[in-house]
Design a protein around this motif. Sequence first.
Motif, mmCIF file in Angstrom:
data_model
loop_
_atom_site.group_PDB
_atom_site.id
_atom_site.type_symbol
_atom_site.label_atom_id
_atom_site.label_comp_id
_atom_site.label_asym_id
_atom_site.label_seq_id
_atom_site.Cartn_x
_atom_site.Cartn_y
_atom_site.Cartn_z
ATOM 1 N N GLY A 1 44.339 53.339 40.955
ATOM 2 C CA GLY A 1 45.418 53.158 39.981
ATOM 3 C C GLY A 1 46.644 52.540 40.615
ATOM 4 O O GLY A 1 46.966 52.809 41.771
ATOM 5 N N GLY A 2 47.309 51.685 39.863
ATOM 6 C CA GLY A 2 48.525 51.043 40.320
ATOM 7 C C GLY A 2 48.330 49.750 41.086
ATOM 8 O O GLY A 2 49.303 49.053 41.391
ATOM 9 N N GLU A 3 47.099 49.399 41.410
ATOM 10 C CA GLU A 3 46.846 48.170 42.153
ATOM 11 C C GLU A 3 47.129 46.945 41.276
ATOM 12 O O GLU A 3 46.861 46.949 40.088
ATOM 13 C CB GLU A 3 45.386 48.096 42.623
ATOM 14 C CG GLU A 3 45.016 49.114 43.664
ATOM 15 C CD GLU A 3 44.504 50.419 43.069
ATOM 16 O OE1 GLU A 3 44.011 51.247 43.836
ATOM 17 O OE2 GLU A 3 44.595 50.625 41.849
ATOM 18 N N LYS A 4 47.671 45.920 41.901
ATOM 19 C CA LYS A 4 47.905 44.652 41.215
ATOM 20 C C LYS A 4 46.699 43.764 41.460
ATOM 21 O O LYS A 4 46.389 43.418 42.602
ATOM 22 C CB LYS A 4 49.170 43.978 41.737
ATOM 23 C CG LYS A 4 49.503 42.677 41.045
ATOM 24 C CD LYS A 4 50.779 42.078 41.614
ATOM 25 C CE LYS A 4 51.125 40.781 40.937
ATOM 26 N NZ LYS A 4 52.336 40.179 41.524
ATOM 27 N N ILE A 5 45.998 43.425 40.376
ATOM 28 C CA ILE A 5 44.776 42.623 40.475
ATOM 29 C C ILE A 5 45.060 41.249 39.894
ATOM 30 O O ILE A 5 45.491 41.140 38.739
ATOM 31 C CB ILE A 5 43.621 43.309 39.719
ATOM 32 C CG1 ILE A 5 43.414 44.726 40.265
ATOM 33 C CG2 ILE A 5 42.347 42.482 39.837
ATOM 34 C CD1 ILE A 5 42.518 45.581 39.413
ATOM 35 N N GLU A 6 44.835 40.219 40.687
ATOM 36 C CA GLU A 6 45.133 38.853 40.269
ATOM 37 C C GLU A 6 43.859 38.021 40.247
ATOM 38 O O GLU A 6 43.068 38.070 41.185
ATOM 39 C CB GLU A 6 46.144 38.211 41.216
ATOM 40 C CG GLU A 6 47.488 38.916 41.221
ATOM 41 C CD GLU A 6 48.399 38.369 42.292
ATOM 42 O OE1 GLU A 6 49.543 38.036 41.960
ATOM 43 O OE2 GLU A 6 47.954 38.280 43.464
ATOM 44 N N LEU A 7 43.700 37.271 39.180
ATOM 45 C CA LEU A 7 42.583 36.343 39.039
ATOM 46 C C LEU A 7 43.138 34.928 39.105
ATOM 47 O O LEU A 7 44.042 34.573 38.349
ATOM 48 C CB LEU A 7 41.855 36.554 37.711
ATOM 49 C CG LEU A 7 40.798 35.512 37.344
ATOM 50 C CD1 LEU A 7 39.628 35.575 38.320
ATOM 51 C CD2 LEU A 7 40.320 35.714 35.922
ATOM 52 N N PHE A 8 42.589 34.147 40.017
ATOM 53 C CA PHE A 8 42.977 32.746 40.145
ATOM 54 C C PHE A 8 41.855 31.887 39.584
ATOM 55 O O PHE A 8 40.700 32.303 39.524
ATOM 56 C CB PHE A 8 43.234 32.386 41.608
ATOM 57 C CG PHE A 8 44.495 32.995 42.149
ATOM 58 C CD1 PHE A 8 45.673 32.280 42.172
ATOM 59 C CD2 PHE A 8 44.495 34.297 42.626
ATOM 60 C CE1 PHE A 8 46.843 32.839 42.658
ATOM 61 C CE2 PHE A 8 45.653 34.879 43.120
ATOM 62 C CZ PHE A 8 46.831 34.149 43.138
ATOM 63 N N GLU A 9 42.196 30.693 39.175
ATOM 64 C CA GLU A 9 41.151 29.757 38.736
ATOM 65 C C GLU A 9 41.110 28.603 39.711
ATOM 66 O O GLU A 9 42.137 28.120 40.177
ATOM 67 C CB GLU A 9 41.380 29.284 37.302
ATOM 68 C CG GLU A 9 42.692 28.595 37.029
ATOM 69 C CD GLU A 9 42.836 28.223 35.570
ATOM 70 O OE1 GLU A 9 43.333 27.112 35.322
ATOM 71 O OE2 GLU A 9 42.479 29.011 34.701
#
Length: 125
Positions: free
Chosen positions: A59-67
């Motif tokens: 919980g609390g993690e910042k998850i980023e998706l790049f293209e």
Amino acid sequence: MQLAETHIAENLETAIRFQEYAVGIFKTIPTKSGIKKAIKKELIFIDGNLATTSKHISGGEKIELFESENSSSFERLKLDLEVLFEDDFLAIIYKPAGILVSGNKFVTITNALSQNLKKAIKQTL
């Protein structure tokens, strides 16, 4: 690479593997296999670090998706299903006649479930 989507993980009672948690959090990747492919292509970062399938989320993690520059857009199925009952473990839906449950076709119940059901929090033992 360009940032496509960002997600902040919900607080969980028990930490779960990222590949289990990530199903359905991104609009462009609704499946577990899609998440695994994005991880392999190094398109997902958790708190600034490359994601792995074995990473646990609490919980609390910042998850980023790049293209990536050569990524193709995923076509999302828009099929409204009538949900008769749903909890964290079971969903009962009305299956319309003529719609396959699963298979090689795009229009299937399996492909429509992620848009019609709430995301259940899966716990590992």
